[in-house]
Design a protein around this motif. Structure first.
Motif, PDB file in Angstrom:
ATOM      1  N   ALA A  19       7.396   4.661  -6.074  1.00  0.00           N
ATOM      2  CA  ALA A  19       6.541   3.474  -5.999  1.00  0.00           C
ATOM      3  C   ALA A  19       6.634   2.717  -7.329  1.00  0.00           C
ATOM      4  O   ALA A  19       6.784   3.344  -8.367  1.00  0.00           O
ATOM      5  CB  ALA A  19       5.099   3.889  -5.711  1.00  0.00           C
ATOM      6  N   PRO A  20       6.549   1.389  -7.354  1.00  0.00           N
ATOM      7  CA  PRO A  20       6.204   0.506  -6.233  1.00  0.00           C
ATOM      8  C   PRO A  20       7.319   0.282  -5.206  1.00  0.00           C
ATOM      9  O   PRO A  20       7.100  -0.402  -4.237  1.00  0.00           O
ATOM     10  CB  PRO A  20       5.857  -0.812  -6.932  1.00  0.00           C
ATOM     11  CG  PRO A  20       6.637  -0.792  -8.197  1.00  0.00           C
ATOM     12  CD  PRO A  20       6.721   0.643  -8.605  1.00  0.00           C
ATOM     13  N   LYS A  21       8.492   0.852  -5.443  1.00  0.00           N
ATOM     14  CA  LYS A  21       9.514   0.770  -4.410  1.00  0.00           C
ATOM     15  C   LYS A  21       9.148   1.783  -3.337  1.00  0.00           C
ATOM     16  O   LYS A  21       8.754   2.904  -3.662  1.00  0.00           O
ATOM     17  CB  LYS A  21      10.877   1.127  -5.011  1.00  0.00           C
ATOM     18  CG  LYS A  21      11.928   0.080  -4.761  1.00  0.00           C
ATOM     19  CD  LYS A  21      13.272   0.505  -5.303  1.00  0.00           C
ATOM     20  CE  LYS A  21      14.264   0.433  -4.196  1.00  0.00           C
ATOM     21  NZ  LYS A  21      15.032   1.535  -3.856  1.00  0.00           N
ATOM     22  N   LEU A  22       9.277   1.399  -2.082  1.00  0.00           N
ATOM     23  CA  LEU A  22       8.937   2.337  -1.020  1.00  0.00           C
ATOM     24  C   LEU A  22      10.131   2.528  -0.106  1.00  0.00           C
ATOM     25  O   LEU A  22      10.671   1.570   0.431  1.00  0.00           O
ATOM     26  CB  LEU A  22       7.751   1.826  -0.210  1.00  0.00           C
ATOM     27  CG  LEU A  22       6.431   1.652  -0.970  1.00  0.00           C
ATOM     28  CD1 LEU A  22       5.368   1.067  -0.060  1.00  0.00           C
ATOM     29  CD2 LEU A  22       5.954   2.969  -1.551  1.00  0.00           C
ATOM     30  N   SER A  23      10.549   3.795   0.029  1.00  0.00           N
ATOM     31  CA  SER A  23      11.663   4.057   0.938  1.00  0.00           C
ATOM     32  C   SER A  23      11.114   4.167   2.361  1.00  0.00           C
ATOM     33  O   SER A  23       9.911   4.246   2.572  1.00  0.00           O
ATOM     34  CB  SER A  23      12.401   5.321   0.507  1.00  0.00           C
ATOM     35  OG  SER A  23      11.477   6.350   0.254  1.00  0.00           O
ATOM     36  N   ARG A  24      12.028   4.216   3.308  1.00  0.00           N
ATOM     37  CA  ARG A  24      11.595   4.041   4.692  1.00  0.00           C
ATOM     38  C   ARG A  24      10.772   5.203   5.253  1.00  0.00           C
ATOM     39  O   ARG A  24      10.063   5.046   6.239  1.00  0.00           O
ATOM     40  CB  ARG A  24      12.809   3.734   5.584  1.00  0.00           C
ATOM     41  CG  ARG A  24      13.342   2.327   5.302  1.00  0.00           C
ATOM     42  CD  ARG A  24      14.480   1.941   6.201  1.00  0.00           C
ATOM     43  NE  ARG A  24      14.163   2.034   7.621  1.00  0.00           N
ATOM     44  CZ  ARG A  24      13.656   1.040   8.354  1.00  0.00           C
ATOM     45  NH1 ARG A  24      13.390  -0.105   7.810  1.00  0.00           N
ATOM     46  NH2 ARG A  24      13.425   1.204   9.633  1.00  0.00           N
ATOM     47  N   ASP A  25      10.870   6.366   4.619  1.00  0.00           N
ATOM     48  CA  ASP A  25      10.014   7.465   5.074  1.00  0.00           C
ATOM     49  C   ASP A  25       8.536   7.118   4.875  1.00  0.00           C
ATOM     50  O   ASP A  25       7.669   7.721   5.492  1.00  0.00           O
ATOM     51  CB  ASP A  25      10.362   8.773   4.351  1.00  0.00           C
ATOM     52  CG  ASP A  25      10.389   8.627   2.843  1.00  0.00           C
ATOM     53  OD1 ASP A  25      10.745   7.533   2.360  1.00  0.00           O
ATOM     54  OD2 ASP A  25      10.046   9.592   2.139  1.00  0.00           O
ATOM     55  N   LEU A  26       8.261   6.147   3.997  1.00  0.00           N
ATOM     56  CA  LEU A  26       6.875   5.781   3.731  1.00  0.00           C
ATOM     57  C   LEU A  26       6.498   4.414   4.299  1.00  0.00           C
ATOM     58  O   LEU A  26       5.440   3.880   3.989  1.00  0.00           O
ATOM     59  CB  LEU A  26       6.596   5.813   2.219  1.00  0.00           C
ATOM     60  CG  LEU A  26       6.752   7.174   1.539  1.00  0.00           C
ATOM     61  CD1 LEU A  26       6.380   7.097   0.077  1.00  0.00           C
ATOM     62  CD2 LEU A  26       5.896   8.232   2.238  1.00  0.00           C
ATOM     63  N   THR A  27       7.375   3.832   5.099  1.00  0.00           N
ATOM     64  CA  THR A  27       7.037   2.522   5.662  1.00  0.00           C
ATOM     65  C   THR A  27       7.228   2.440   7.174  1.00  0.00           C
ATOM     66  O   THR A  27       6.929   1.423   7.775  1.00  0.00           O
ATOM     67  CB  THR A  27       7.903   1.410   5.026  1.00  0.00           C
ATOM     68  OG1 THR A  27       9.270   1.696   5.280  1.00  0.00           O
ATOM     69  CG2 THR A  27       7.670   1.284   3.541  1.00  0.00           C
ATOM     70  N   THR A  28       7.721   3.509   7.783  1.00  0.00           N
ATOM     71  CA  THR A  28       8.046   3.399   9.208  1.00  0.00           C
ATOM     72  C   THR A  28       7.026   4.091  10.105  1.00  0.00           C
ATOM     73  O   THR A  28       7.228   4.179  11.315  1.00  0.00           O
ATOM     74  CB  THR A  28       9.446   3.986   9.483  1.00  0.00           C
ATOM     75  OG1 THR A  28       9.536   5.261   8.829  1.00  0.00           O
ATOM     76  CG2 THR A  28      10.531   3.092   8.949  1.00  0.00           C
ATOM     77  N   GLY A  29       5.944   4.573   9.541  1.00  0.00           N
ATOM     78  CA  GLY A  29       4.909   5.176  10.378  1.00  0.00           C
ATOM     79  C   GLY A  29       5.111   6.648  10.662  1.00  0.00           C
ATOM     80  O   GLY A  29       4.778   7.136  11.747  1.00  0.00           O
TER      81      GLY A  29
END
Ligand SMILES: *[C@@H]1O[C@H](CO)[C@@H](O)[C@H](O)[C@H]1NC(C)=O
Ligand SMILES: *[C@@H]1O[C@H](CO)[C@@H](O)[C@H](O)[C@H]1NC(C)=O
Length: 357
Positions: A99-109
């Motif tokens: 963070a603050p960069k967010l990879s997809r494991d933390l943005t796809t639900g």
């Protein structure tokens, strides 16, 4: 560069920034990277944009400068707790540290996203509730004593953690990125993050215990006072991991004109407030994959004796592992000398390590 290309690139940048903004609700987890110790100027809030604070949070920051070191501390506690809880898993929460960069494991639900949201909001409740009781700010103080008479041989007293204020502050702060022009965002992404943030807070509220102190001549305990206190945060992190294990997969559907989460498993009737929800199945996290945010397990250490998640079979996903030994020097045979120091010997020790291919 010709004009159409330039226009295209500009559009692309705008699009990327926009896509980025859509998932900004967890970026504040980067706040611990801000090394600011004394928050005495609103400039410190403005500067925190680079550590993931969004405009609404910067406003809160300016009004609560005295609490900002506590908010910062809570992000450190959240990331450390997540990484400790998942240290022997293929997914080891390393993405929370990006963070603050967010990879997809933390943005796809995913289930993992659910845990990270819950642990962050819970950590904020915990840190703020403690800060209140030790007098960091004048906005809160000791937690309210229970109204009910004590069921035992003691009196309510002392200074408990102000969980009510912690819950309120955590709610306002974590909700801020999901609010636009004073209105709560209601899309699927915002809704699931909101639920899991709330679940984290619920777990903290449910974990209150009674702590007591004895008074009286030489600790005779003729007078005992008790208050409601929070356990150490590790314990809450562990409870949340249990919730992670039984997280409920849901779909976002319109029911009676209101969109809500419905469990995919028809045997689950209703969703409890402290349950974690996800709508995207997680990958196995064995191999690197940008699409899912998996970083793979190559290079991870594994336990040759364990049959569980940290065992080499599971951790290395059948790719095998390299074994090697390493010599380290350890402090050992420590002796206490009166008064007041400890003297240790240095002992060589051989570590047998196994690393996934
Ligand atoms: C903020 O605090 C630091 C350290 O206590 C101090 O050096 C600095 O002058 C303060 N700044 C303001 C604007 O009060
Ligand atoms: C977590 O996994 C990543 C990727 O394999 C690795 O780089 C990192 O060192 C691991 N972190 C911990 C604390 O084990």
């Amino acid at each position: 560069m010709n004009l159409p290309t330039q226009t295209f690139l500009r559009l692309l940048v705008i699009l990327l920034l926009w896509a980025d903004r859509r998932c900004s609700a967890l970026k504040w987890l980067a706040l611990y990277k801000n090394k600011q110790r004394h928050w005495n100027s609103t400039q410190h809030c403005v500067k925190s944009r680079q550590y993931g604070l969004v405009s609404n949070q910067i406003k809160i920051c300016k009004q609560h400068l005295d609490l900002m070191p506590t908010v910062r501390l809570s992000t450190k506690m959240a990331v450390e707790t997540c990484q400790t809880q998942f240290s022997d898993r293929r997914w080891n929460c390393s993405s929370a540290g990006l963070a603050p960069k967010l990879s997809r494991d933390l943005t796809t639900g995913t289930r993992e996203q659910a845990y990270v949201y819950a642990v962050s909001s819970a950590s904020l409740v915990h840190a703020v509730a403690r800060a209140c009781s030790i007098g960091v700010t004048t906005k809160c103080s000791c937690g309210a004593l229970p109204n009910s008479p004590p069921d035992g041989d003691f009196k309510w007293g002392g200074c408990g953690d102000d969980v009510q204020f912690g819950l309120l502050f955590s709610d306002i702060f974590t909700e801020a990125p999901m609010t636009k022009k004073g209105k709560r965002k209601t899309g699927k992404k915002a809704a699931i993050n909101r639920h899991n943030n709330n679940a984290g807070r619920r777990v903290v509220a449910n974990s209150l215990t009674t702590a007591c102190k004895c008074h009286g001549v030489s600790g005779s305990c003729s007078i005992k006072t008790c208050w409601r206190a929070l356990p150490d945060f590790d314990k809450i992190g562990a409870t949340l991991k249990k919730q992670y294990a039984v997280a409920v997969e849901v779909a976002y559907r319109r029911v009676n004109k209101v969109k809500q989460f419905i469990p995919l498993n028809p045997q689950i009737r209703n969703i409890r407030g402290d349950e974690l929800l996800y709508y995207t199945k997680s990958p196995d996290y064995c191999n690197p994959d940008k699409k899912t945010g998996s970083v793979g397990t190559t290079g991870r250490f594994c336990d040759i004796e364990s049959k569980g998640s940290g065992g080499c079979l599971s951790m290395c996903c059948g790719r095998g592992y390299t074994s090697f030994t390493m010599e380290i020097i350890e402090r050992c045979e420590c002796k206490y000398y009166w008064c007041c120091y400890v003297k240790c010997k240095e002992c060589p020790k051989t570590l047998h390590l196994n690393q996934c291919r």
